[in-house]
Design a protein around this motif. Sequence first.
Motif, PDB file in Angstrom:
ATOM      1  N   VAL A  16       0.830  -1.210   0.000  1.00  0.00           N
ATOM      2  CA  VAL A  16       0.000   0.000   0.000  1.00  0.00           C
ATOM      3  C   VAL A  16       0.861   1.255   0.000  1.00  0.00           C
ATOM      4  CG1 VAL A  16      -1.960  -1.155   1.090  1.00  0.00           C
ATOM      5  CG2 VAL A  16      -0.261   0.014   2.530  1.00  0.00           C
ATOM      6  N   VAL A  17       2.068   1.182   0.543  1.00  0.00           N
ATOM      7  CA  VAL A  17       2.918   2.375   0.595  1.00  0.00           C
ATOM      8  C   VAL A  17       3.512   2.729  -0.761  1.00  0.00           C
ATOM      9  CG1 VAL A  17       3.498   2.173   3.040  1.00  0.00           C
ATOM     10  CG2 VAL A  17       4.898   0.993   1.348  1.00  0.00           C
ATOM     11  N   TYR A  18       3.375   1.851  -1.750  1.00  0.00           N
ATOM     12  CA  TYR A  18       3.881   2.142  -3.085  1.00  0.00           C
ATOM     13  C   TYR A  18       2.789   2.652  -4.024  1.00  0.00           C
ATOM     14  CZ  TYR A  18       7.604  -0.840  -1.266  1.00  0.00           C
ATOM     15  OH  TYR A  18       8.573  -1.387  -0.484  1.00  0.00           O
ATOM     16  N   PHE A  19       1.552   2.241  -3.785  1.00  0.00           N
ATOM     17  CA  PHE A  19       0.506   2.548  -4.749  1.00  0.00           C
ATOM     18  C   PHE A  19      -0.574   3.486  -4.225  1.00  0.00           C
ATOM     19  CE2 PHE A  19       2.093  -1.784  -5.798  1.00  0.00           C
ATOM     20  CZ  PHE A  19       2.769  -1.416  -6.956  1.00  0.00           C
ATOM     21  N   ALA A  20      -0.718   3.601  -2.928  1.00  0.00           N
ATOM     22  CA  ALA A  20      -1.738   4.490  -2.373  1.00  0.00           C
ATOM     23  C   ALA A  20      -1.183   5.908  -2.225  1.00  0.00           C
ATOM     24  CB  ALA A  20      -2.207   3.966  -1.013  1.00  0.00           C
ATOM     25  N   PRO A  21      -1.998   6.917  -2.506  1.00  0.00           N
ATOM     26  CA  PRO A  21      -1.505   8.294  -2.426  1.00  0.00           C
ATOM     27  C   PRO A  21      -1.194   8.763  -1.011  1.00  0.00           C
ATOM     28  CG  PRO A  21      -3.867   8.268  -2.830  1.00  0.00           C
ATOM     29  CD  PRO A  21      -3.397   6.850  -2.963  1.00  0.00           C
ATOM     30  N   GLU A  22      -1.737   8.085  -0.006  1.00  0.00           N
ATOM     31  CA  GLU A  22      -1.551   8.550   1.368  1.00  0.00           C
ATOM     32  C   GLU A  22      -0.070   8.650   1.740  1.00  0.00           C
ATOM     33  OE1 GLU A  22      -5.696   6.707   1.384  1.00  0.00           O
ATOM     34  OE2 GLU A  22      -3.765   6.347   0.401  1.00  0.00           O
ATOM     35  N   ALA A  23       0.707   7.608   1.416  1.00  0.00           N
ATOM     36  CA  ALA A  23       2.128   7.629   1.767  1.00  0.00           C
ATOM     37  C   ALA A  23       2.894   8.614   0.892  1.00  0.00           C
ATOM     38  CB  ALA A  23       2.720   6.230   1.629  1.00  0.00           C
ATOM     39  N   ILE A  24       2.590   8.632  -0.388  1.00  0.00           N
ATOM     40  CA  ILE A  24       3.308   9.508  -1.321  1.00  0.00           C
ATOM     41  C   ILE A  24       3.139  10.970  -0.931  1.00  0.00           C
ATOM     42  CG2 ILE A  24       3.452  10.226  -3.735  1.00  0.00           C
ATOM     43  CD1 ILE A  24       2.439   7.355  -4.431  1.00  0.00           C
ATOM     44  N   GLU A  25       1.929  11.338  -0.550  1.00  0.00           N
ATOM     45  CA  GLU A  25       1.684  12.726  -0.133  1.00  0.00           C
ATOM     46  C   GLU A  25       2.492  13.081   1.107  1.00  0.00           C
ATOM     47  OE1 GLU A  25      -2.505  12.750   0.356  1.00  0.00           O
ATOM     48  OE2 GLU A  25      -2.933  12.783  -1.811  1.00  0.00           O
ATOM     49  N   ARG A  26       2.654  12.140   2.012  1.00  0.00           N
ATOM     50  CA  ARG A  26       3.422  12.412   3.225  1.00  0.00           C
ATOM     51  C   ARG A  26       4.905  12.611   2.914  1.00  0.00           C
ATOM     52  NH1 ARG A  26       1.131  11.811   8.179  1.00  0.00           N
ATOM     53  NH2 ARG A  26      -1.073  11.216   8.200  1.00  0.00           N
ATOM     54  N   TYR A  27       5.436  11.897   1.936  1.00  0.00           N
ATOM     55  CA  TYR A  27       6.825  12.106   1.549  1.00  0.00           C
ATOM     56  C   TYR A  27       7.004  13.509   0.958  1.00  0.00           C
ATOM     57  CZ  TYR A  27       6.877   6.979   1.745  1.00  0.00           C
ATOM     58  OH  TYR A  27       6.747   5.675   2.130  1.00  0.00           O
ATOM     59  N   GLU A  28       6.044  13.926   0.178  1.00  0.00           N
ATOM     60  CA  GLU A  28       6.120  15.265  -0.414  1.00  0.00           C
ATOM     61  C   GLU A  28       6.100  16.335   0.661  1.00  0.00           C
ATOM     62  OE1 GLU A  28       2.818  15.274  -3.052  1.00  0.00           O
ATOM     63  OE2 GLU A  28       3.875  14.185  -4.654  1.00  0.00           O
ATOM     64  N   GLN A  29       5.350  16.110   1.722  1.00  0.00           N
ATOM     65  CA  GLN A  29       5.294  17.069   2.822  1.00  0.00           C
ATOM     66  C   GLN A  29       6.640  17.200   3.537  1.00  0.00           C
ATOM     67  OE1 GLN A  29       2.050  15.637   5.248  1.00  0.00           O
ATOM     68  NE2 GLN A  29       0.519  16.072   3.674  1.00  0.00           N
ATOM     69  N   LEU A  30       7.461  16.157   3.440  1.00  0.00           N
ATOM     70  CA  LEU A  30       8.808  16.205   4.029  1.00  0.00           C
ATOM     71  C   LEU A  30       9.816  16.903   3.116  1.00  0.00           C
ATOM     72  CD1 LEU A  30       9.154  12.602   5.518  1.00  0.00           C
ATOM     73  CD2 LEU A  30       8.693  14.711   6.762  1.00  0.00           C
ATOM     74  N   GLY A  31       9.385  17.225   1.904  1.00  0.00           N
ATOM     75  CA  GLY A  31      10.277  17.868   0.955  1.00  0.00           C
ATOM     76  C   GLY A  31      10.947  16.910   0.000  1.00  0.00           C
ATOM     77  N   LEU A  32      10.544  15.644   0.028  1.00  0.00           N
ATOM     78  CA  LEU A  32      11.127  14.673  -0.896  1.00  0.00           C
ATOM     79  C   LEU A  32      10.528  14.891  -2.281  1.00  0.00           C
ATOM     80  CD1 LEU A  32      11.189  11.497   1.362  1.00  0.00           C
ATOM     81  CD2 LEU A  32      13.010  13.132   0.914  1.00  0.00           C
ATOM     82  N   ARG A  33      11.387  14.927  -3.279  1.00  0.00           N
ATOM     83  CA  ARG A  33      10.974  15.297  -4.627  1.00  0.00           C
ATOM     84  C   ARG A  33      10.750  14.054  -5.486  1.00  0.00           C
ATOM     85  NH1 ARG A  33      15.254  17.649  -5.845  1.00  0.00           N
ATOM     86  NH2 ARG A  33      16.123  16.092  -7.278  1.00  0.00           N
ATOM     87  N   GLY A  34       9.528  13.874  -5.933  1.00  0.00           N
ATOM     88  CA  GLY A  34       9.225  12.785  -6.841  1.00  0.00           C
ATOM     89  C   GLY A  34       9.026  11.452  -6.134  1.00  0.00           C
ATOM     90  N   PHE A  35       8.371  10.537  -6.841  1.00  0.00           N
ATOM     91  CA  PHE A  35       8.037   9.244  -6.261  1.00  0.00           C
ATOM     92  C   PHE A  35       9.270   8.482  -5.811  1.00  0.00           C
ATOM     93  CE2 PHE A  35       7.600   4.655  -6.750  1.00  0.00           C
ATOM     94  CZ  PHE A  35       6.491   4.392  -5.968  1.00  0.00           C
ATOM     95  N   TRP A  36      10.316   8.453  -6.635  1.00  0.00           N
ATOM     96  CA  TRP A  36      11.442   7.571  -6.353  1.00  0.00           C
ATOM     97  C   TRP A  36      12.295   8.038  -5.186  1.00  0.00           C
ATOM     98  CZ3 TRP A  36      10.804   2.975  -7.677  1.00  0.00           C
ATOM     99  CH2 TRP A  36      10.094   2.647  -8.840  1.00  0.00           C
ATOM    100  N   MET A  37      12.314   9.333  -4.924  1.00  0.00           N
ATOM    101  CA  MET A  37      13.048   9.787  -3.748  1.00  0.00           C
ATOM    102  C   MET A  37      12.353   9.297  -2.482  1.00  0.00           C
ATOM    103  SD  MET A  37      14.346  13.630  -2.697  1.00  0.00           S
ATOM    104  CE  MET A  37      15.524  13.692  -4.058  1.00  0.00           C
ATOM    105  N   GLY A  38      11.031   9.365  -2.467  1.00  0.00           N
ATOM    106  CA  GLY A  38      10.286   8.836  -1.327  1.00  0.00           C
ATOM    107  C   GLY A  38      10.444   7.339  -1.192  1.00  0.00           C
TER     108      GLY A  38
END
Length: 280
Positions: A16-38
């Motif tokens: 779920v942490v790879y395909f659901a937006p919930e985790a991806i959005e949280r990485y972006e909030q940390l300043g991580l740029r793009g899917f692969w950095m997260g």
Amino acid sequence: MTTREFWRSIEAIHDVVYFAPEAIERYEQLGLRGFWMGYCASRGGALGAVGPEVATALFHGFAPGRVGRALPDAWDRTTPDAVLTARLDGAREALERGFVDLPADVDVARTADALHQLAGMLDLAGRPLAAAHRSVPAPTDPLGKLWHAATVLREYRGDSHVAVLTAAGLGGAESNALAAAVGLVTHDQYRSRGWTEEQWAAAFDRLQQFGWVDGTEATETGRAARERLEDATDRSCGAGLDQEGTARAYALVPALVPMARSIESTGVIFYPNPTGVPQP
């Protein structure tokens, strides 16, 4: 322990942490740029501020350039603890949404406790990613505990699979090419994993030397070889649990399979997907 339903269900819960937006959005909030950095920071973060060489070695299927564009730059933007917290929080939210269709007789809290106990029984010798994630303190809430235990078990099988693949002489590109040839992933898998078209073609050339592919499609020999790799991974995984642990794993299948199917039915993950793991 050879039941594929168990491992495929574990994969779905973890994924779920790879395909659901919930985790991806949280990485972006940390300043991580793009899917692969997260992805790279969160999957490798249990090891600390891991560098690209170590992460590439452990992830196996990714081109060094893909990982190198994410690490170590991610650690200038956040910390391992912060990204692991974000990953766990995203997993909780995604599982809560994914379990909307879960049958009422599936006890999430009891399953989480049992899966956590099973993860603690694993012999982690030679399984570095699984060991790193088990060293992260387990959450106490049911959804967090369930996802954490599934993550340890998922990386345990992943570490075992990498050992099998490398023993068979398959690098990251060849392993992905073989998965594409037998239909486990799409033929554009090389794009997500960061391989160039030239590297992708070279991987198929190498598989053709083995007699495993004809062009980009698997031969019967290649399909049999891919199945032997899965069988060898099953044996490796089984070696890390005693009889009691194996029995516990089998006993969890009736709860884990409905969980995995609920996650799929609610659209939190989809099949086929780049992990190459089929539906449970």
